[in-house]
Design an enzyme around this catalytic site. Structure first.
Site, PDB file in Angstrom:
ATOM      1  CG  ASN A  10      92.625  20.713  61.307  1.00 61.82           C
ATOM      2  OD1 ASN A  10      93.427  20.803  60.373  1.00 61.82           O
ATOM      3  ND2 ASN A  10      91.544  19.815  61.475  1.00 61.82           N
ATOM      4  NE  ARG A  91      93.897  16.437  60.229  1.00 62.55           N
ATOM      5  CZ  ARG A  91      92.972  16.539  59.047  1.00 62.55           C
ATOM      6  NH1 ARG A  91      92.179  17.510  59.156  1.00 62.55           N
ATOM      7  NH2 ARG A  91      92.864  15.461  58.455  1.00 62.55           N
ATOM      8  CG  HIS A 182      90.182  11.706  56.264  1.00 61.27           C
ATOM      9  ND1 HIS A 182      89.359  11.515  55.031  1.00 61.27           N
ATOM     10  CD2 HIS A 182      90.280  13.003  56.058  1.00 61.27           C
ATOM     11  CE1 HIS A 182      89.194  12.530  54.128  1.00 61.27           C
ATOM     12  NE2 HIS A 182      89.461  13.733  55.086  1.00 61.27           N
ATOM     13  NE  ARG A 243      91.400  16.087  48.111  1.00 62.56           N
ATOM     14  CZ  ARG A 243      91.376  15.778  49.521  1.00 62.56           C
ATOM     15  NH1 ARG A 243      91.936  14.805  50.006  1.00 62.56           N
ATOM     16  NH2 ARG A 243      91.151  16.768  50.295  1.00 62.56           N
ATOM     17  CD  GLU A 387      89.087  15.501  61.972  1.00 66.24           C
ATOM     18  OE1 GLU A 387      88.241  16.517  61.796  1.00 66.24           O
ATOM     19  OE2 GLU A 387      89.601  15.013  60.928  1.00 66.24           O
TER      20      GLU A 387
HETATM   21  P1  ADP Z   1      86.179  19.174  55.661  1.00 67.71           P
HETATM   22  O1  ADP Z   1      86.812  17.770  54.937  1.00 67.71           O
HETATM   23  O2  ADP Z   1      87.037  20.329  55.089  1.00 67.71           O
HETATM   24  O3  ADP Z   1      86.462  18.946  57.416  1.00 67.71           O
HETATM   25  P2  ADP Z   1      83.508  18.761  56.356  1.00 67.71           P
HETATM   26  O4  ADP Z   1      83.745  17.410  57.083  1.00 67.71           O
HETATM   27  O5  ADP Z   1      83.080  19.883  57.105  1.00 67.71           O
HETATM   28  O6  ADP Z   1      84.661  18.781  55.376  1.00 67.71           O
HETATM   29  O7  ADP Z   1      82.466  18.377  55.275  1.00 67.71           O
HETATM   30  C1  ADP Z   1      82.355  19.110  54.217  1.00 67.71           C
HETATM   31  C2  ADP Z   1      81.278  18.817  53.263  1.00 67.71           C
HETATM   32  O8  ADP Z   1      80.154  18.479  54.061  1.00 67.71           O
HETATM   33  C3  ADP Z   1      80.705  19.496  52.239  1.00 67.71           C
HETATM   34  O9  ADP Z   1      80.399  18.842  51.076  1.00 67.71           O
HETATM   35  C4  ADP Z   1      79.233  20.188  52.906  1.00 67.71           C
HETATM   36  O10 ADP Z   1      78.403  20.782  51.840  1.00 67.71           O
HETATM   37  C5  ADP Z   1      78.942  19.069  53.519  1.00 67.71           C
HETATM   38  N1  ADP Z   1      77.834  19.197  54.595  1.00 67.71           N
HETATM   39  C6  ADP Z   1      78.486  20.146  55.709  1.00 67.71           C
HETATM   40  N2  ADP Z   1      77.279  20.342  56.529  1.00 67.71           N
HETATM   41  C7  ADP Z   1      76.105  19.899  55.640  1.00 67.71           C
HETATM   42  C8  ADP Z   1      74.738  19.880  56.028  1.00 67.71           C
HETATM   43  N3  ADP Z   1      74.210  20.135  57.263  1.00 67.71           N
HETATM   44  N4  ADP Z   1      74.051  19.420  54.883  1.00 67.71           N
HETATM   45  C9  ADP Z   1      74.628  19.087  53.865  1.00 67.71           C
HETATM   46  N5  ADP Z   1      75.794  19.028  53.529  1.00 67.71           N
HETATM   47  C10 ADP Z   1      76.536  19.540  54.581  1.00 67.71           C
END
Ligand code: ADP
Length: 402
Positions: A10, A91, A182, A243, A387
């Site tokens: 991915n 992906r 997504h 965004r 995913e």
């Molecule tokens: P992506 O879209 O890049 O796959 P993710 O699903 O990993 O992103 O989500 C990233 C977001 O989730 C960021 O804003 C990150 O700070 C938040 N995040 C991830 N884990 C935690 C956590 N344990 N507590 C608070 N926020 C989190």
């Protein structure tokens, strides 16, 4: 004995995720992540048979260099696992107007992904780099690469949802429409929800919220996605990490004509400098925003705007259900971990029959799944997305039928 493993790749805009798993047993043998590409310090983290590793790769690392590192320094050193890989799943964010399901990759498909890149300029070109390098590194599997598209989940959306109210010719001639993004995550969590709710997928009515760096909401009626918040590109819809999501298009003309900002720079502002980062003037990272919510005014405002827009989307999608909403589902890094977001958002939806149990809500994080609603509420579920597992399953299905 190892067998029937799928390698999933991915390639995102600032990170690369990879894993090797058996889609039947769901066992992940190896999974990893390269973060902060093109930044001062790029690290790779991976987990192999339960043990975690982390290594510094270098400064300003490109996708090509990171992929070479993944293959040469991680994958090729685990010969038993490497030899058990029978297919590779990629992906791909955008399938454009031609591809609406997962497909075996050949030259024609590569051209379609290239052609669709103007709808996902931050993603499709990087997905193609992943495909090219995987084919080079796994010559024996060069005909067993499968593309799994985020846009496929939305191909049954009705015209009432996917058309913009601009002259019809722009759809007919230039394919300007809402495509969604997504989709792999919404697809995965909606199937998991049907299991949790013990309801047939084909009669399931749910609203799924994927809240990560990018954020989107989908309305699923009788197992079919009937609307989603992301549009022609992943810029539309909810407030996201960097965004803007929905804005009045006139803001672009104003920025360009009155302030003199170039169109290219406006594109950067809306994609990379807006959202939670732009509003808070601090960070797009929810770990920071959650910590500073009660002490920093702009942080509080940005989080409140995030929840305000999310609750409006959920409320508007309720009218698309078949007189019955089975559940609202939260997923993605924020949806899975930030109880504050779930609490503020759902508190605005009492009128719609949704109410959170504060204790249950607080306890669900770090990969846990479960219901966080009070007894008499419409279910509110937290479901960690996977995913990679869905990509591996779809890849296995295609290569098994060859
Ligand atoms: P992506 O879209 O890049 O796959 P993710 O699903 O990993 O992103 O989500 C990233 C977001 O989730 C960021 O804003 C990150 O700070 C938040 N995040 C991830 N884990 C935690 C956590 N344990 N507590 C608070 N926020 C989190």
């Amino acid at each position: 004995m190892l067998n029937n493993l799928i390698f999933v790749l991915n390639c995102g805009s600032s990170s690369i995720k990879f894993s090797i798993l058996n889609p039947q047993t769901k066992k992940k043998y190896l999974s990893g992540l390269v973060e902060c590409l093109f930044l001062e310090k790029t690290y790779i983290k991976w987990k192999y048979l339960g043990v975690k590793y982390k290594k510094y790769i270098g400064a300003y690392i490109s996708h090509e260099n990171a992929l070479n590192f993944i293959f040469n320094q991680v994958l090729f050193k685990k010969q038993d696992i490497y030899n058990s890989i029978i297919g590779i799943g990629h992906r791909v964010v955008h399938g454009g107007n031609k591809i609406n399901q997962s497909v075996l990759i050949n030259d024609e498909i590569i051209n379609c992904i290239k052609e669709s890149a103007h709808f996902a300029p931050l993603h499709n070109p990087l997905n193609l780099i992943g495909i090219k390098i995987a084919i080079e590194k796994f010559p024996a599997l060069s005909k067993k690469n499968v593309a799994v598209f985020d846009t496929s989940f939305y191909h049954k959306m009705p015209k009432t949802s996917f058309l913009y109210a601009i002259p019809y010719v722009f759809y007919k001639k230039y394919h300007i429409r809402r495509y969604g993004a997504h989709g792999i995550s919404h697809d995965y969590v909606s199937h998991e929800a049907s299991v949790m709710l013990n309801k047939n997928f084909t009669s399931l009515n749910i609203i799924t919220c994927h809240l990560g760096n990018g954020c989107s909401v989908s309305a699923i009626r009788n197992g079919v996605c009937v609307d989603t918040s992301m549009g022609l590109t992943p810029l539309e819809g909810l407030v996201m990490g960097t965004r803007s999501g929905d804005i009045d298009p006139s803001i672009i003309f104003f920025m360009n004509q009155k302030i003199g900002i170039s169109i290219e720079k406006i594109n950067t502002i809306l994609n990379k400098e807006s959202g939670l980062l732009g509003l808070s003037e601090k960070s797009s990272d929810f770990r920071y925003l959650e910590k500073n919510y009660s002490t920093n005014e702009l942080v509080k405002l940005s989080v409140d705007i995030f929840c305000h827009r999310l609750s409006k989307y959920i409320a508007s999608y309720i009218c698309l259900m078949d007189n019955c909403l089975d559940a609202v589902v939260f997923t993605g890094g924020i949806g899975e971990n930030v109880s504050l977001i779930r609490q503020i958002t759902v508190s605005k939806l009492h009128l719609m029959g949704l109410e959170i149990d504060i204790k249950k809500n607080f306890l669900i994080k770090n990969g846990k799944s479960g219901s966080i609603a009070i007894k008499n509420s419409i279910p509110v579920l937290v479901i960690p997305t996977d995913e990679e597992l869905l990509i591996a399953k779809k890849t296995m299905k295609i290569i098994s039928s060859m």
